[in-house]
Scaffold this motif. Sequence first.
Motif, PDB file in Angstrom:
ATOM      1  N   LEU A 261      13.425  -7.934  -9.373  1.00  0.00           N
ATOM      2  CA  LEU A 261      14.579  -7.075  -9.099  1.00  0.00           C
ATOM      3  C   LEU A 261      15.245  -7.412  -7.770  1.00  0.00           C
ATOM      4  O   LEU A 261      16.454  -7.245  -7.605  1.00  0.00           O
ATOM      5  N   ILE A 262      14.428  -7.887  -6.806  1.00  0.00           N
ATOM      6  CA  ILE A 262      14.935  -8.173  -5.456  1.00  0.00           C
ATOM      7  C   ILE A 262      14.530  -9.604  -5.100  1.00  0.00           C
ATOM      8  O   ILE A 262      13.534  -9.837  -4.398  1.00  0.00           O
ATOM      9  N   PRO A 263      15.269 -10.615  -5.578  1.00  0.00           N
ATOM     10  CA  PRO A 263      14.878 -12.017  -5.383  1.00  0.00           C
ATOM     11  C   PRO A 263      15.225 -12.515  -3.979  1.00  0.00           C
ATOM     12  O   PRO A 263      16.204 -13.248  -3.772  1.00  0.00           O
ATOM     13  N   SER A 264      14.424 -12.117  -3.003  1.00  0.00           N
ATOM     14  CA  SER A 264      14.680 -12.503  -1.618  1.00  0.00           C
ATOM     15  C   SER A 264      13.366 -12.692  -0.878  1.00  0.00           C
ATOM     16  O   SER A 264      12.496 -11.823  -0.928  1.00  0.00           O
ATOM     17  N   GLU A 265      13.235 -13.809  -0.175  1.00  0.00           N
ATOM     18  CA  GLU A 265      12.044 -14.043   0.638  1.00  0.00           C
ATOM     19  C   GLU A 265      12.015 -13.141   1.861  1.00  0.00           C
ATOM     20  O   GLU A 265      10.970 -12.967   2.484  1.00  0.00           O
ATOM     21  N   LYS A 266      13.151 -12.550   2.205  1.00  0.00           N
ATOM     22  CA  LYS A 266      13.224 -11.671   3.372  1.00  0.00           C
ATOM     23  C   LYS A 266      12.753 -10.245   3.054  1.00  0.00           C
ATOM     24  O   LYS A 266      12.498  -9.461   3.961  1.00  0.00           O
ATOM     25  N   MET A 267      12.654  -9.927   1.765  1.00  0.00           N
ATOM     26  CA  MET A 267      12.230  -8.590   1.377  1.00  0.00           C
ATOM     27  C   MET A 267      10.759  -8.395   1.726  1.00  0.00           C
ATOM     28  O   MET A 267       9.916  -9.244   1.429  1.00  0.00           O
ATOM     29  N   GLN A 268      10.430  -7.261   2.365  1.00  0.00           N
ATOM     30  CA  GLN A 268       9.056  -6.971   2.747  1.00  0.00           C
ATOM     31  C   GLN A 268       8.572  -5.689   2.068  1.00  0.00           C
ATOM     32  O   GLN A 268       9.353  -4.756   1.858  1.00  0.00           O
ATOM     33  N   TYR A 269       7.290  -5.683   1.749  1.00  0.00           N
ATOM     34  CA  TYR A 269       6.658  -4.545   1.086  1.00  0.00           C
ATOM     35  C   TYR A 269       5.566  -4.016   2.007  1.00  0.00           C
ATOM     36  O   TYR A 269       4.662  -4.755   2.396  1.00  0.00           O
ATOM     37  N   MET A 270       5.647  -2.740   2.346  1.00  0.00           N
ATOM     38  CA  MET A 270       4.753  -2.157   3.344  1.00  0.00           C
ATOM     39  C   MET A 270       3.993  -0.998   2.713  1.00  0.00           C
ATOM     40  O   MET A 270       4.597   0.000   2.290  1.00  0.00           O
ATOM     41  N   GLU A 271       2.684  -1.133   2.648  1.00  0.00           N
ATOM     42  CA  GLU A 271       1.861  -0.096   2.012  1.00  0.00           C
ATOM     43  C   GLU A 271       1.610   1.055   2.973  1.00  0.00           C
ATOM     44  O   GLU A 271       1.360   0.849   4.170  1.00  0.00           O
ATOM     45  N   THR A 272       1.669   2.261   2.448  1.00  0.00           N
ATOM     46  CA  THR A 272       1.330   3.453   3.213  1.00  0.00           C
ATOM     47  C   THR A 272       0.332   4.281   2.421  1.00  0.00           C
ATOM     48  O   THR A 272       0.263   4.195   1.197  1.00  0.00           O
ATOM     49  N   TYR A 273      -0.423   5.077   3.131  1.00  0.00           N
ATOM     50  CA  TYR A 273      -1.391   5.986   2.497  1.00  0.00           C
ATOM     51  C   TYR A 273      -0.970   7.394   2.890  1.00  0.00           C
ATOM     52  O   TYR A 273      -1.430   7.951   3.871  1.00  0.00           O
ATOM     53  N   ASN A 274      -0.045   7.944   2.112  1.00  0.00           N
ATOM     54  CA  ASN A 274       0.531   9.261   2.389  1.00  0.00           C
ATOM     55  C   ASN A 274       0.247  10.158   1.194  1.00  0.00           C
ATOM     56  O   ASN A 274       1.010  10.198   0.236  1.00  0.00           O
ATOM     57  N   ALA A 275      -0.880  10.853   1.246  1.00  0.00           N
ATOM     58  CA  ALA A 275      -1.315  11.716   0.153  1.00  0.00           C
ATOM     59  C   ALA A 275      -0.823  13.135   0.365  1.00  0.00           C
ATOM     60  O   ALA A 275      -0.308  13.479   1.431  1.00  0.00           O
ATOM     61  N   SER A 276      -0.989  13.979  -0.640  1.00  0.00           N
ATOM     62  CA  SER A 276      -0.641  15.396  -0.486  1.00  0.00           C
ATOM     63  C   SER A 276      -1.414  16.024   0.665  1.00  0.00           C
ATOM     64  O   SER A 276      -0.915  16.909   1.360  1.00  0.00           O
ATOM     65  N   GLU A 277      -2.644  15.548   0.886  1.00  0.00           N
ATOM     66  CA  GLU A 277      -3.495  16.121   1.927  1.00  0.00           C
ATOM     67  C   GLU A 277      -3.162  15.598   3.324  1.00  0.00           C
ATOM     68  O   GLU A 277      -3.650  16.151   4.317  1.00  0.00           O
ATOM     69  N   GLY A 278      -2.375  14.526   3.415  1.00  0.00           N
ATOM     70  CA  GLY A 278      -2.037  14.020   4.734  1.00  0.00           C
ATOM     71  C   GLY A 278      -1.613  12.564   4.701  1.00  0.00           C
ATOM     72  O   GLY A 278      -1.835  11.845   3.724  1.00  0.00           O
ATOM     73  N   PHE A 279      -0.991  12.136   5.794  1.00  0.00           N
ATOM     74  CA  PHE A 279      -0.623  10.740   6.000  1.00  0.00           C
ATOM     75  C   PHE A 279      -1.774  10.114   6.780  1.00  0.00           C
ATOM     76  O   PHE A 279      -2.071  10.521   7.894  1.00  0.00           O
ATOM     77  N   PHE A 280      -2.422   9.088   6.209  1.00  0.00           N
ATOM     78  CA  PHE A 280      -3.665   8.588   6.778  1.00  0.00           C
ATOM     79  C   PHE A 280      -3.598   7.155   7.316  1.00  0.00           C
ATOM     80  O   PHE A 280      -4.330   6.828   8.252  1.00  0.00           O
ATOM     81  N   ALA A 281      -2.805   6.293   6.728  1.00  0.00           N
ATOM     82  CA  ALA A 281      -2.860   4.886   7.121  1.00  0.00           C
ATOM     83  C   ALA A 281      -1.564   4.185   6.739  1.00  0.00           C
ATOM     84  O   ALA A 281      -0.812   4.654   5.875  1.00  0.00           O
ATOM     85  N   LEU A 282      -1.321   3.051   7.380  1.00  0.00           N
ATOM     86  CA  LEU A 282      -0.156   2.219   7.040  1.00  0.00           C
ATOM     87  C   LEU A 282      -0.472   0.765   7.363  1.00  0.00           C
ATOM     88  O   LEU A 282      -1.316   0.459   8.213  1.00  0.00           O
ATOM     89  N   ALA A 283       0.222  -0.124   6.683  1.00  0.00           N
ATOM     90  CA  ALA A 283       0.031  -1.561   6.890  1.00  0.00           C
ATOM     91  C   ALA A 283       0.750  -1.981   8.172  1.00  0.00           C
ATOM     92  O   ALA A 283       1.973  -1.955   8.235  1.00  0.00           O
ATOM     93  N   ASP A 284      -0.015  -2.361   9.177  1.00  0.00           N
ATOM     94  CA  ASP A 284       0.581  -2.711  10.467  1.00  0.00           C
ATOM     95  C   ASP A 284       0.746  -4.202  10.654  1.00  0.00           C
ATOM     96  O   ASP A 284       1.400  -4.643  11.601  1.00  0.00           O
ATOM     97  N   ASP A 285       0.151  -5.016   9.778  1.00  0.00           N
ATOM     98  CA  ASP A 285       0.210  -6.471   9.907  1.00  0.00           C
ATOM     99  C   ASP A 285       0.634  -7.066   8.574  1.00  0.00           C
ATOM    100  O   ASP A 285      -0.122  -7.012   7.595  1.00  0.00           O
ATOM    101  N   PRO A 286       1.839  -7.649   8.489  1.00  0.00           N
ATOM    102  CA  PRO A 286       2.324  -8.166   7.201  1.00  0.00           C
ATOM    103  C   PRO A 286       1.511  -9.336   6.667  1.00  0.00           C
ATOM    104  O   PRO A 286       1.660  -9.702   5.497  1.00  0.00           O
ATOM    105  N   GLN A 287       0.651  -9.911   7.489  1.00  0.00           N
ATOM    106  CA  GLN A 287      -0.183 -11.021   7.038  1.00  0.00           C
ATOM    107  C   GLN A 287      -1.492 -10.553   6.406  1.00  0.00           C
ATOM    108  O   GLN A 287      -2.272 -11.371   5.928  1.00  0.00           O
ATOM    109  N   ARG A 288      -1.740  -9.222   6.431  1.00  0.00           N
ATOM    110  CA  ARG A 288      -2.984  -8.680   5.898  1.00  0.00           C
ATOM    111  C   ARG A 288      -2.699  -7.784   4.698  1.00  0.00           C
ATOM    112  O   ARG A 288      -1.569  -7.321   4.526  1.00  0.00           O
ATOM    113  N   ASP A 289      -3.737  -7.519   3.907  1.00  0.00           N
ATOM    114  CA  ASP A 289      -3.573  -6.652   2.737  1.00  0.00           C
ATOM    115  C   ASP A 289      -4.305  -5.325   2.913  1.00  0.00           C
ATOM    116  O   ASP A 289      -4.671  -4.679   1.931  1.00  0.00           O
TER     117      ASP A 289
END
Length: 496
Positions: A261-289
């Motif tokens: 849908l978004i054919p671009s090498e510049k597009m970035q995907y950033m994971e977050t852990y935002n549950a109903s119970e709270g916001f707990f974590a986020l991806a701070d390093d794009p080189q890691r999973d």
Amino acid sequence: MSVKNTILKAYFSQRMRAIDRFRRHPVQTQERMLRQLVERGRRTEFGWRYDLKNVHGVEQFQAQVETFDYETFKPYIERMRAGGRNITAPGRVRLFARSSGTTSDRSKYIPVTRESILWNHTLGMRDVAAVFASNNPRTRVFDGKTLTLGGSCSEQEGNLVGDLSALLIREMTFWSGWFRAPRTQTAIIPDFWQKADAICRECAGERITSFAGVPSWNLALMRRVLEYTGKQNLLEVWPDLCLFAHGGVEFTPYRRSFEELIPSEKMQYMETYNASEGFFALADDPQRDDMLLMLDYGTFFEFRDGESIVPLEGVVCGRPYALLITSNNGLWRYEIGDRVEFTSVNPYRIRFAGRTKQYINVFGEELIVDNADRALAEACAHTGAVVGEYTVAPCYMSLHERGAHEWIVEFDREPDDRERFAAELDRALRASNSDYDAKRNTTLERQRLTVVERGRFLDWMRARGKNKVPRLVNDRRVADDLLENRQPVPSGAKTN
């Protein structure tokens, strides 16, 4: 540089220094969170019952306060919903995030305090922006708006009840409209397709540079945007699109669809852990999973491995833990139903490892979501398939047949050969899970692949008020419900 960007740059610089401090002093940060939470809870009924005024450290806290899950904590929540004050959090709680969970109830109701909105969820979303800006100093993402796909909420007996996303949109400060689209009235329209059409009309001409939310619903929205505009991909609609901050479900099955849908090498995907119970974590390093565990959001973390429960400094890498939280939304030593696995302890980084009750162990195979997601990604990579949604259920043994797992799959793009896809999936599952591999030689046949038409999973979620599909279910309730009145999809049918 605009005034808005100047203000944002100053805030982000300050916030990144705070993040660096808790990276360097994690245990002290968590001890400070616990002291603040205990002080805040002392004058509540919960605080009186568990004598919080005499709690002065982690060990004493763990000795005096028992652990809870939703069923055991529910009486407190019901009293808060009925209008009780100072139950587990100071004052009256009027916001409740409705979540479909692995409980005996159709829905869970998680208390959401004003403090948790400001110092947990909102701070988490700001930190997504701060971290992204730190990793991409030349970004123009803040020259446009973030498209946020909210759920719905409603007034119920003096409370505001609904999806967390809708509560946050309703309760955020007025200036959030400078950065977010669509308008609040549009974002919380109850019917999804009416909302999607309204977003198309309102936002197709906006300068959208990022979007955020659950991948499954956003994928459906983005396809509607292309239908509405007649464009081939999203960059023809929003050429400055560069970030998708996603959470709620594992992203791996959706990545290929979004990349098309978004054919671009510049597009970035950033994971977050935002549950109903709270916001707990986020991806701070794009080189890691993995994701950085956010330690200064008003949450004290504990981790259960079997009968053993340890604070942050007691964890080890590579071991899955059930997550317990004590937080500024009035939850105390509450097991939320998620598993996490630590990938680093300096700093503390985690990977989501599935729900504690989402697994299949009918035959002793101990299959968990992490095994399934990774095996599916391998099968797709080897066969060119793109999977939109899936769920797995057991097929029980009979007198003449061994057991099996049924994989119910909705393809965005069919594999080059379904038989090869099934074989690759089986190979990857056996490689990722020794218990599964052992049972495949005895009680388990190779998995059975059932392909459903596009849209069936989305229709199922809409009809049942859910925003995610259980990936692994230890019985056939979800599978049989999903497959009711199904029309078979012939092999080789065009699904994209």
